[in-house]
Enzyme design. Structure first.
Site, PDB file in Angstrom:
ATOM      1  N   ARG A   1      40.758   4.090  -9.482  1.00  0.00           N
ATOM      2  CA  ARG A   1      39.418   3.873 -10.068  1.00  0.00           C
ATOM      3  C   ARG A   1      39.079   2.395 -10.196  1.00  0.00           C
ATOM      4  O   ARG A   1      38.059   2.000  -9.830  1.00  0.00           O
ATOM      5  CB  ARG A   1      39.410   4.607 -11.087  1.00  0.00           C
ATOM      6  CG  ARG A   1      38.913   6.060 -10.925  1.00  0.00           C
ATOM      7  CD  ARG A   1      39.198   6.881 -12.276  1.00  0.00           C
ATOM      8  NE  ARG A   1      40.616   6.759 -12.685  1.00  0.00           N
ATOM      9  CZ  ARG A   1      41.441   7.381 -11.920  1.00  0.00           C
ATOM     10  NH1 ARG A   1      41.009   8.493 -11.374  1.00  0.00           N
ATOM     11  NH2 ARG A   1      42.723   7.511 -12.239  1.00  0.00           N
ATOM     12  N   THR A   2      40.233   1.703 -11.168  1.00  0.00           N
ATOM     13  CA  THR A   2      39.579   0.270 -11.156  1.00  0.00           C
ATOM     14  C   THR A   2      39.719  -0.566 -10.031  1.00  0.00           C
ATOM     15  O   THR A   2      38.637  -1.322  -9.858  1.00  0.00           O
ATOM     16  CB  THR A   2      40.776  -0.318 -12.428  1.00  0.00           C
ATOM     17  OG1 THR A   2      40.959   0.750 -13.302  1.00  0.00           O
ATOM     18  CG2 THR A   2      40.524  -1.663 -12.942  1.00  0.00           C
TER      19      THR A   2
ATOM     20  N   LYS B   1      59.644 -12.271  -4.046  1.00  0.00           N
ATOM     21  CA  LYS B   1      60.547 -13.557  -3.682  1.00  0.00           C
ATOM     22  C   LYS B   1      60.781 -14.361  -4.755  1.00  0.00           C
ATOM     23  O   LYS B   1      61.434 -15.211  -4.651  1.00  0.00           O
ATOM     24  CB  LYS B   1      59.649 -14.147  -2.499  1.00  0.00           C
ATOM     25  CG  LYS B   1      59.599 -13.689  -1.025  1.00  0.00           C
ATOM     26  CD  LYS B   1      58.648 -14.508  -0.266  1.00  0.00           C
ATOM     27  CE  LYS B   1      58.188 -13.666   0.977  1.00  0.00           C
ATOM     28  NZ  LYS B   1      57.124 -14.346   1.654  1.00  0.00           N
TER      29      LYS B   1
ATOM     30  N   ARG C   1      45.327  -6.767 -12.385  1.00  0.00           N
ATOM     31  CA  ARG C   1      46.113  -5.628 -13.235  1.00  0.00           C
ATOM     32  C   ARG C   1      47.527  -6.060 -12.997  1.00  0.00           C
ATOM     33  O   ARG C   1      48.111  -6.199 -11.906  1.00  0.00           O
ATOM     34  CB  ARG C   1      45.906  -4.553 -12.555  1.00  0.00           C
ATOM     35  CG  ARG C   1      46.833  -3.251 -12.544  1.00  0.00           C
ATOM     36  CD  ARG C   1      46.780  -2.438 -13.719  1.00  0.00           C
ATOM     37  NE  ARG C   1      45.438  -1.817 -14.162  1.00  0.00           N
ATOM     38  CZ  ARG C   1      44.965  -0.580 -14.098  1.00  0.00           C
ATOM     39  NH1 ARG C   1      45.564   0.228 -13.548  1.00  0.00           N
ATOM     40  NH2 ARG C   1      43.826  -0.331 -14.481  1.00  0.00           N
TER      41      ARG C   1
ATOM     42  N   HIS D   1      42.349  -3.677 -21.629  1.00  0.00           N
ATOM     43  CA  HIS D   1      41.493  -3.096 -20.452  1.00  0.00           C
ATOM     44  C   HIS D   1      40.150  -3.387 -20.802  1.00  0.00           C
ATOM     45  O   HIS D   1      39.359  -2.191 -20.859  1.00  0.00           O
ATOM     46  CB  HIS D   1      42.157  -1.810 -20.309  1.00  0.00           C
ATOM     47  CG  HIS D   1      41.733  -1.365 -18.742  1.00  0.00           C
ATOM     48  ND1 HIS D   1      40.909  -2.078 -17.757  1.00  0.00           N
ATOM     49  CD2 HIS D   1      42.083  -0.018 -18.115  1.00  0.00           C
ATOM     50  CE1 HIS D   1      40.977  -1.245 -16.752  1.00  0.00           C
ATOM     51  NE2 HIS D   1      41.578  -0.224 -16.894  1.00  0.00           N
TER      52      HIS D   1
END
Lengths: 155, 298
Positions: free
Chosen positions: B50-51, B79, B100, B128
């Site tokens: 959703r985000t 890496k 995120r 959030h």
């Protein structure tokens, strides 16, 4: 380094150059040494007295370090453990500077965040940063609050 | 430079301003190509549906474009690159970064290394803020937030959406009712902070005792991995399940919200009731994120 006093105890003698940290909270002297990076393998000449009688504090610890003057960051760390400590800078047996310790508003690179999920504990080029609040240390990255046993988190 | 990192950074008037802007975007009161020449980098180092999609949608609706990294495996992180370096590099590609990341405080760190604005799209168990804004927006669509009785139900210990929302609601004179299973209660330091901010916080063990007194019931997921075995999970989860029977006698205007995905906390039969507002809440992610993207890149 030491001499006999008339009552039969040992008294720490003055140092020529270096730092005397007085009025350390009783029992915290070894933690003070730890946060200054002084271990058995370093070469400083040290005198430590613990649980010495004190009019003001009841009991206190004293640390004398020869040939080393503490920098501001080191003093900040001591403030966390021993907020009543007094720092005396000694040159040629004279106290040339005497100052109390003060906990700064923000501690950078002094305390490790106990939250394992905090980004400051990942391999990132960033120092831990805490704001000092009356209720504890608040991590400015992850919002964790360190309330107890701050000494064990000092880097 | 304007970053959106934590709900703690926002004052009441800033929240209200962003909610007002979201409403303008929601009602079509905007120039459709406002971010036509802009590019947002969506760096998602953790799964999200959703985000991520709603940020991409919001960008597209404003006429802008987005580039994205969808997993750690597909990035230079494997890496050994630090997040700080990734952020510095991506700053040279895009006009804003939406991040995120699984580590708490990652967005704060990113904002220190970025030369473009950073929007936090969730950092570990931390903040959030865009979710909180869309939660507030959804409530405000139906009723003024001030003075409401809001219940937070579920995993209030680890649930970042619950913490952020509670902090934001503390700016609105809301009475907060926390309803959590033993061991998953709101952390004491957060409850203390809410009370220091002047919020009335009432703790409950049982949803039934309080549900009739609520204007908003915000349900969060109780995660199975928090329990030692399946039996204890099902035992707790079933006693915190919202069913049509439980809702008998609630206030007419009660709204039930959930950040989604749900895992059984809300009986699908509740979807048919007028109280169920969680899909509308998810849809509100787009106008709210349009407001955020526009605000940082305008």
């Amino acid at each position: 380094m030491t001499r006999k006093d008339p009552s039969g105890g040992l008294i720490i003698s003055p140092i020529k150059n270096g730092t005397v940290i007085d009025h350390i909270t009783a029992g915290e002297a070894l933690n003070v040494l730890r946060i200054l990076g002084i271990t058995g393998s370093t070469r400083e000449c040290l005198s430590i007295a613990t649980n010495v009688k004190s009019k003001r504090m009841g009991r206190k610890d004293i640390v004398k370090i020869e040939n080393r003057e503490l920098c501001t960051e080191e003093v900040d760390r001591i403030a966390l453990l021993a907020p009543q400590a007094k720092i005396n800078i000694i040159r040629d047996f004279q106290v040339v500077e005497k100052k109390g310790v003060e906990i700064p508003k923000v501690l950078k690179g002094v305390v490790r965040c106990p939250n394992p999920g905090c980004i400051t504990n990942a391999n990132e080029p960033v120092e831990s940063t805490f704001e000092v609040l009356p209720k504890g240390l608040h991590c400015l990255y992850c919002d964790w609050l360190v309330k107890n046993d701050i000494a064990s988190h000092i880097i | 430079m304007y970053h959106i990192i934590s709900i703690r950074d926002l004052e009441r008037k800033e929240l209200d301003y962003l909610l007002d802007r979201a409403q303008e975007f929601d009602t079509g009161n905007y120039q459709p190509r406002m971010l036509e020449d802009k590019l947002a980098a969506l760096l998602f180092f953790e799964p999200s549906t959703r985000t991520r999609m709603s940020f991409a949608t919001a960008m597209a609706r404003l006429g802008g474009r987005s580039i994205s990294v969808d997993s750690v495996e597909a990035s230079s992180i494997v890496k050994g690159e630090t997040l700080a370096d990734t952020i510095r590099v991506v700053s040279g590609y895009a006009d804003a970064i939406v991040l995120r990341h699984p580590k708490e405080g990652a967005a704060r760190l990113a904002s220190e290394f970025a030369s473009v604005p950073v929007i936090n799209a969730g950092d570990g168990a931390g903040q959030h803020p865009s979710q909180t804004l869309l939660d507030l927006y959804t409530i405000r669509q139906s009723m003024p937030i001030k003075g409401l009785d809001v219940g937070l139900l579920g995993d209030l210990r680890y649930g970042r959406t619950a913490h952020s929302l509670a902090l934001a609601l503390s700016l609105y004179g809301v009475t907060l009712h926390t309803i959590a299973p033993g061991g998953l209660e709101m952390p004491a330091n957060i409850t203390l902070e809410l009370r220091e901010r002047g919020m009335e916080v009432v703790e409950h063990e049982d949803v039934e005792e309080v549900v009739r007194d609520l204007d908003v019931l915000y349900v969060t997921r109780i995660q199975r991995e928090r329990f030692p075995d399946s039996a204890s999970y099902y035992n707790v989860a079933s006693s915190y399940r919202i069913t049509p029977d439980l809702l008998a006698g609630v206030r007419d205007h009660l709204m039930i919200l959930h950040p989604l995905p749900r895992a059984g906390e809300i009986d699908p039969a509740v979807d048919q009731t007028p109280y169920a507002r969680y899909f509308e809440q998810a849809r509100n992610g787009v106008p709210v994120r349009m407001a955020l993207l526009h605000e940082v890149m305008k």
